[in-house]
Design a protein around this motif. Structure first.
Motif, PDB file in Angstrom:
ATOM      1  N   GLU A 156      34.900  42.958  43.804  1.00 19.04           N
ATOM      2  CA  GLU A 156      33.684  42.121  43.860  1.00 19.04           C
ATOM      3  C   GLU A 156      32.569  42.913  44.767  1.00 19.04           C
ATOM      4  OE1 GLU A 156      34.532  38.136  44.980  1.00 19.04           O
ATOM      5  OE2 GLU A 156      35.693  37.762  42.997  1.00 19.04           O
ATOM      6  N   GLY A 157      32.737  44.276  44.918  1.00 22.55           N
ATOM      7  CA  GLY A 157      31.823  45.051  45.718  1.00 22.55           C
ATOM      8  C   GLY A 157      32.556  45.252  46.864  1.00 22.55           C
ATOM      9  N   VAL A 158      33.686  44.864  47.271  1.00 24.76           N
ATOM     10  CA  VAL A 158      34.225  45.070  48.541  1.00 24.76           C
ATOM     11  C   VAL A 158      35.334  46.133  48.331  1.00 24.76           C
ATOM     12  CG1 VAL A 158      35.493  44.055  50.428  1.00 24.76           C
ATOM     13  CG2 VAL A 158      33.756  42.821  49.151  1.00 24.76           C
ATOM     14  N   PRO A 159      35.325  47.139  49.158  1.00 18.96           N
ATOM     15  CA  PRO A 159      36.391  48.452  49.126  1.00 18.96           C
ATOM     16  C   PRO A 159      37.349  47.855  49.792  1.00 18.96           C
ATOM     17  CG  PRO A 159      34.300  49.150  50.439  1.00 18.96           C
ATOM     18  CD  PRO A 159      33.942  47.783  50.108  1.00 18.96           C
ATOM     19  N   ILE A 160      38.513  47.950  49.196  1.00 15.95           N
ATOM     20  CA  ILE A 160      39.896  47.534  49.726  1.00 15.95           C
ATOM     21  C   ILE A 160      40.427  49.048  50.330  1.00 15.95           C
ATOM     22  CG2 ILE A 160      42.134  46.221  49.278  1.00 15.95           C
ATOM     23  CD1 ILE A 160      39.468  44.667  49.173  1.00 15.95           C
ATOM     24  N   LEU A 161      40.375  49.172  51.395  1.00  8.98           N
ATOM     25  CA  LEU A 161      40.748  50.697  51.912  1.00  8.98           C
ATOM     26  C   LEU A 161      42.370  50.232  52.759  1.00  8.98           C
ATOM     27  CD1 LEU A 161      37.488  52.055  52.978  1.00  8.98           C
ATOM     28  CD2 LEU A 161      38.707  52.492  50.994  1.00  8.98           C
TER      29      LEU A 161
END
Length: 59
Positions: free
Chosen positions: A46-51
């Protein structure tokens, strides 16, 4: 949310790989951030990078 969320180029320019500190590139087809140096792909949800290393997949 809309699945065609694009990665903001400005945000992409400041994000780095959490393992190597190297640059990331965005794969819009797979919705992933790619770290070539670490050979890892990080999801973008949803547009959020999961780093998180635990969330990354090996390339």
């Amino acid at each position: 949310m809309n699945d065609s969320v694009m990665m903001d180029p400005k945000m992409l320019s400041v994000l780095v790989c959490p393992k190597t500190g190297g640059p990331l590139s965005y794969d819009s087809d797979k919705k992933e951030l790619i770290s070539k140096s670490a050979k890892l792909a990080f999801p973008v949800r949803e547009g959020v990078p999961i780093l998180l290393l635990d969330e990354a997949r090996a390339l």
